[in-house]
Write a protein that holds these residues in place. Structure first.
Motif, PDB file in Angstrom:
ATOM      1  N   ALA A 104      12.914  23.519  60.662  1.00  0.00           N
ATOM      2  CA  ALA A 104      11.829  24.212  60.067  1.00  0.00           C
ATOM      3  C   ALA A 104      11.088  24.770  61.009  1.00  0.00           C
ATOM      4  CB  ALA A 104      11.124  23.312  59.133  1.00  0.00           C
ATOM      5  N   ARG A 110      14.519  20.261  58.105  1.00  0.00           N
ATOM      6  CA  ARG A 110      14.332  20.383  56.521  1.00  0.00           C
ATOM      7  C   ARG A 110      15.711  19.818  56.075  1.00  0.00           C
ATOM      8  NH1 ARG A 110      14.253  25.412  56.670  1.00  0.00           N
ATOM      9  NH2 ARG A 110      11.923  25.611  56.292  1.00  0.00           N
ATOM     10  N   THR A 112      18.142  19.460  52.715  1.00  0.00           N
ATOM     11  CA  THR A 112      18.387  20.060  51.564  1.00  0.00           C
ATOM     12  C   THR A 112      19.703  19.363  50.768  1.00  0.00           C
ATOM     13  OG1 THR A 112      17.302  22.102  52.005  1.00  0.00           O
ATOM     14  CG2 THR A 112      18.666  22.095  49.886  1.00  0.00           C
ATOM     15  N   ALA A 147      14.801  18.411  48.616  1.00  0.00           N
ATOM     16  CA  ALA A 147      14.392  19.150  49.442  1.00  0.00           C
ATOM     17  C   ALA A 147      13.181  18.657  50.184  1.00  0.00           C
ATOM     18  CB  ALA A 147      13.715  20.685  48.966  1.00  0.00           C
ATOM     19  N   VAL A 149      11.207  18.134  54.055  1.00  0.00           N
ATOM     20  CA  VAL A 149      10.808  18.584  55.249  1.00  0.00           C
ATOM     21  C   VAL A 149       9.965  17.689  56.199  1.00  0.00           C
ATOM     22  CG1 VAL A 149       9.408  20.280  56.627  1.00  0.00           C
ATOM     23  CG2 VAL A 149      10.558  20.804  54.481  1.00  0.00           C
ATOM     24  N   SER A 164       5.746  13.319  56.564  1.00  0.00           N
ATOM     25  CA  SER A 164       6.311  14.102  55.317  1.00  0.00           C
ATOM     26  C   SER A 164       5.812  15.255  55.287  1.00  0.00           C
ATOM     27  CB  SER A 164       6.336  13.182  54.145  1.00  0.00           C
ATOM     28  OG  SER A 164       6.919  14.200  53.097  1.00  0.00           O
ATOM     29  N   CYS A 167       7.845  17.512  50.034  1.00  0.00           N
ATOM     30  CA  CYS A 167       9.236  16.933  49.249  1.00  0.00           C
ATOM     31  C   CYS A 167       9.212  17.315  48.011  1.00  0.00           C
ATOM     32  CB  CYS A 167       9.194  15.306  49.413  1.00  0.00           C
ATOM     33  SG  CYS A 167      10.428  14.452  48.578  1.00  0.00           S
ATOM     34  N   GLU A 247      14.084  28.643  64.072  1.00  0.00           N
ATOM     35  CA  GLU A 247      14.823  28.561  63.117  1.00  0.00           C
ATOM     36  C   GLU A 247      16.341  28.157  63.573  1.00  0.00           C
ATOM     37  OE1 GLU A 247      14.918  32.059  60.629  1.00  0.00           O
ATOM     38  OE2 GLU A 247      13.002  31.677  59.622  1.00  0.00           O
TER      39      GLU A 247
END
Length: 506
Positions: A104, A110, A112, A147, A149, A164, A167, A247
């Motif tokens: 992220a 991140r 998922t 999801a 982060v 966190s 979320c 990224e």
């Protein structure tokens, strides 16, 4: 002439071991915020390697009993108001069929998850009008999406900190079945309760994740940011700054300074060797200085580690100031075939007066570094300059040591580190040796002839013995079960780069 103090403590061999290996693993020349001793790059393959361990951690956090304190009510037209309470839930099964872990940008990581499945149970209490009841319920949620982060930074004291940063969970299919009490009635009302319970469970999953991240952050705050290497030295591997994330990769800067146990000595600053701010391969970034082309790689490595000259130079400074770079050599310690034996008769060719005054007596040599060893890394090899002194003594029959002469011995060496699986090794080569006489109680010493013979002896015995030990290497201090897979090492101006995959076997 009095001899320099010599220490024969048991710490000395280990100090010599670490220094020899750190001569082969350098880092930059000064420690500043912008010039880390060690730099780590995390790649997409790092995340893929860590994903399954992250999922195992997530499952271990969730698959247990959790405080819920869920209360609510539902109005029925015929029966009145149903109130209920679920104090806690127990998650029995958590299946994550599709998951990805990505960087992220500017935040951290991140996670998922798609098409997850959750099976849980809970005790409940309910009241419908004047009727009170209790029992248990089994719930199954299908097609759960998560999801989350994870923010990653530095807390100001060199420790990593996590939080966190976001979320969201969403489950579309909830099946519930009540047991005991008036379960037949509640099972009839189950479709009416599903929406409320689904919303609450989605919320609770994020709260459980939040509590798990808080526990991780607490553990990181108590994590050691230095590791003791032996009784003399420790290494500071604290964060110099918050990790940087794009990224494509993560960039972690560690101090990498080796300091004396019980003290903290800051080496005088010099011009730093600035590492590239991003990977020196595969990533399209502008580098501050030209770098040599790294070795070609068939695939992106799991981990890249740059170790700058500062690590080795701080080690040299620490062991030097601790007095660990000293060694006393007696005649019994030299191989019988060594061309220069520590007896006055053998030394006669270099100092005739020595044999005349002390005929055929054993001798002893006290060696020490008179200055800190100087180390540098270049694309062709690692270069070291060793500045030492040697004082020779005659050992009389009553064990009295009589000082004979004092020499300065300076040597230039080159080395090439090697890495095989989980062991670090290398080879060294003597490229120069220079001897000068400082003082003598037995007349002049023919240092040029002594220098030639000592070069031959080191070439014939000393360097091969050192290489035999270095090639065997020592194990790297890796976590239990973790191994380097296909590690590759390359030399650059000012730092050594290690690219490797990782393997974990519990």
């Amino acid at each position: 002439m009095s001899s320099a103090p010599a220490s024969r403590s048991q710490d000395q061999p280990r100090g010599t071991v670490w220094l020899c290996l750190l001569l082969l693993m350098p880092a930059c020349v000064s420690a500043t915020i912008t010039s880390p001793g060690i730099k780590v790059w995390l790649t997409q393959r790092t995340l893929e390697f860590g994903r399954r361990f992250g999922l195992e951690l997530l499952q271990s956090m969730l698959q247990k009993e959790h405080e819920l304190n869920l209360t609510g009510s539902y109005n029925t037209p015929l029966l009145g108001t149903l109130t209920y309470a679920v104090p806690r839930i127990h998650i029995h099964e958590l299946q994550m069929n599709e998951s990805t872990l990505d960087f992220a940008e500017d935040v951290g990581l991140r996670l998922t998850v798609q098409r997850a499945r959750v099976q849980l149970s809970a005790d409940w209490a309910a009241q419908l009008g004047a009727i009170q009841d209790s029992g248990s319920v089994e719930l199954g949620m299908q097609d759960v999406a998560v999801a989350a982060v994870l923010g990653v930074s530095e807390d100001g004291s060199g420790h990593p900190t996590v939080w966190s940063a976001g979320c969201d969970t969403h489950g579309t299919d909830l099946h519930m079945e009540f047991h005991r009490g008036y379960s037949w009635l509640y099972n009839l009302l189950a479709p009416l309760l599903q929406r409320t319970l689904r919303q609450q469970l989605n919320k609770q999953l994020c709260l459980v994740l939040q509590r798990g991240i808080d526990k991780l952050d607490t553990a990181l705050k108590h994590m050691k940011v230095s590791t003791q290497l032996d009784t003399i030295a420790a290494i500071d591997h604290s964060l110099l700054a918050p990790p940087a994330f794009t990224e494509e990769y993560g960039d972690i800067a560690l101090k990498g300074e080796i300091f004396r146990v019980g003290t903290y000595q800051q080496r005088p600053s010099a011009l730093p060797v600035v590492l590239p701010v991003a990977l020196p391969m595969a990533l399209p970034v502008a580098l501050p200085t030209p770098l040599p082309t790294p070795p070609s790689m068939a695939h992106e490595p799991t981990l890249l580690l740059a170790v700058t000259e500062f690590v080795a130079n701080s080690a040299a400074f620490t062991y030097f100031t601790a007095g660990a770079l000293r060694r006393n050599i007696s005649s019994a310690m030299l191989p019988r075939r060594f061309p220069l034996q520590l007896r006055t008769k053998s030394m006669e060719v270099f100092s005739p007066q020595l044999q005349e005054r002390y005929p055929d007596q054993p001798m002893e040599l006290h060696l020490w570094a008179r200055q800190q060893p100087l180390l540098s890394c270049h694309p062709d090899a690692l270069h070291g300059t060793l500045l030492g002194s040697a004082e020779a003594f005659v050992v009389l029959p009553n064990a009295t040591r009589v000082p004979a002469f004092l020499l300065n011995i300076d040597a230039n060496v080159t080395g090439k580190p090697t890495i095989t699986r989980n062991r670090l090794g290398g080879t060294v080569r003597l490229t120069g040796l220079h001897i000068t006489q400082v003082a003598s109680n037995v007349g002049p010493v023919e240092v040029k002839r002594l220098e030639t013979l000592l070069k031959f002896g080191l070439w014939l015995f000393g360097v091969p013995r050192a290489n035999k030990w270095l090639q065997a290497g020592i194990p790297l201090p890796l976590p239990h079960g973790l191994s380097l897979l296909r590690p590759r090492l390359s030399l650059h101006q000012g730092f050594v780069l290690i690219a490797t995959d990782l393997q974990y076997e519990p």
